[in-house]
Each structure stands twice: as structure tokens, then as C-alpha cells.
Write a protein that holds these residues in place. Sequence first.
Motif, short mmCIF file in Angstrom:
data_model
loop_
_atom_site.label_atom_id
_atom_site.label_comp_id
_atom_site.label_asym_id
_atom_site.label_seq_id
_atom_site.Cartn_x
_atom_site.Cartn_y
_atom_site.Cartn_z
N GLN A 240 7.89 2.27 1.36
CA GLN A 240 8.26 3.51 0.70
C GLN A 240 8.17 4.61 1.74
O GLN A 240 7.30 4.58 2.61
N ASP A 241 9.07 5.57 1.65
CA ASP A 241 8.95 6.71 2.55
C ASP A 241 7.63 7.36 2.21
O ASP A 241 7.49 8.00 1.17
N PHE B 177 -0.24 8.90 4.52
CA PHE B 177 -0.08 7.48 4.80
C PHE B 177 0.46 7.27 6.21
O PHE B 177 0.02 6.38 6.91
N ARG B 178 1.40 8.10 6.64
CA ARG B 178 1.95 7.96 7.99
C ARG B 178 0.84 8.08 9.04
O ARG B 178 0.76 7.29 9.96
N GLU B 179 -0.03 9.07 8.85
CA GLU B 179 -1.12 9.27 9.80
C GLU B 179 -2.10 8.11 9.76
O GLU B 179 -2.50 7.59 10.80
N TRP C 260 0.84 -1.21 0.00
CA TRP C 260 0.00 0.00 0.00
C TRP C 260 0.88 1.26 0.00
O TRP C 260 0.54 2.25 -0.62
N SER C 261 2.00 1.21 0.72
CA SER C 261 2.86 2.39 0.80
C SER C 261 3.36 2.82 -0.58
O SER C 261 3.65 3.99 -0.79
N TYR C 262 3.43 1.89 -1.52
CA TYR C 262 3.84 2.21 -2.89
C TYR C 262 2.65 2.46 -3.82
O TYR C 262 2.75 3.26 -4.74
#
Length: 187
Positions: free
Chosen positions: A167-168, A173-175, A66-68
Motif C-alpha cells: 500500500q502506498d 511506515f516509509r521511515e 503490515w503496509s495495509y
Amino acid sequence: MSTDRLEALQYYARKFQRLRVDRAHGVAPHKPILLLSVIESFQRSLIRQNQIELSQQLNQTFLKNWSYLGSARHYPDISRPFFHMKSGKFWHLYANPGFEKVLSAKIKLKTFSEVKKAISHAYLDEDLFDFLQIPSTRESLLTILVRRWFPGQLEDIKKILQTDEFQDPPGYFREAYAMYMERLTEA
């Protein structure tokens, strides 16, 4: 490959192309990302029997993918596609003892804890399970899935499936990830 096997492979290719996804806020990538995560799990020999558990490992793989490939308009929750993938008719759910009626009554399970409580595991049609164990047919199904849902990203996705690195992520996404992990630990 026999004609019957080739027809079966084409059947699953069509199923992967025609996933029923939510479109209320743009195309929701949950089901395609779940399938990518399952394919990655086969590729890494993490799935050896026809039982796909809603495990921490599968969840981490889903969140990494999902991060990508995820969307800012959607929440990265694996439980809903895990439950709703059954609409594809190749993904089946096996209830935990005492929850058989919940699944047969077609009640929609909406949270991670509800899904985890009611469902022991998912399992695939035997033909699809067999195809995903064979590198060449797994690669064919991966290609079909990516071309339909993530066009032009096949080589990038092949690299993503080789890494454990997130992925950074952008801020959204972080939240969302932090909130999701908080909910997960409460479940």
C-alpha cells in the motif's frame, strides 16, 4: 470431517483468537500479521513442508501485509513475533546447531540477527500444518483470525493476500521500513 478433526480445528480457531499480544502501546498486530503472512504463503504454495523459515520472502510478505494493516505505534519487525509466537503452543522453534541451549533456557531473542542466528525455522503442530494445506480449513482459520484481529476487513484482507503490491504507506511506515531494511542488510 470427523469429530476429532472438528475439535482440532476448533482448538486452533481458539488459539488464533487468543494470541498473546503486546498491549503497551495499543494492540500490537505483529502476531496476527505474521499468521496472515504464513496463511498467504500456504495459499501461494510457498510452504510445502512443515518448516517456516525467517526468509526474505516471508519478511517481504509480512511487510506488505503490515503496509495495509500495521500500526503507527509499532515497529514492523517480523523477528519478535516469529520468536514469541511459540507462546501460542502451536508454533515451535527449531534451533540452529549450537543454539539449542539458548532456546531451552528461554532467553528472549530481540533482534532480527539474533533470531536468524539462533533459529533454523519454525514448525507448526502437525494438525495445524494439515489444516493450512486444505483450502476450506485454511479459509476458516483465516476468517477466524481476521474477525478477531481485523474486524470488518475480511474481504479487503482476502484482496491483500492476492497482491504483492505494498500500500502506498503513510510517512511513518516509509521511515520505519527504510530503517528496518537498513538493519536487515547489516544482519
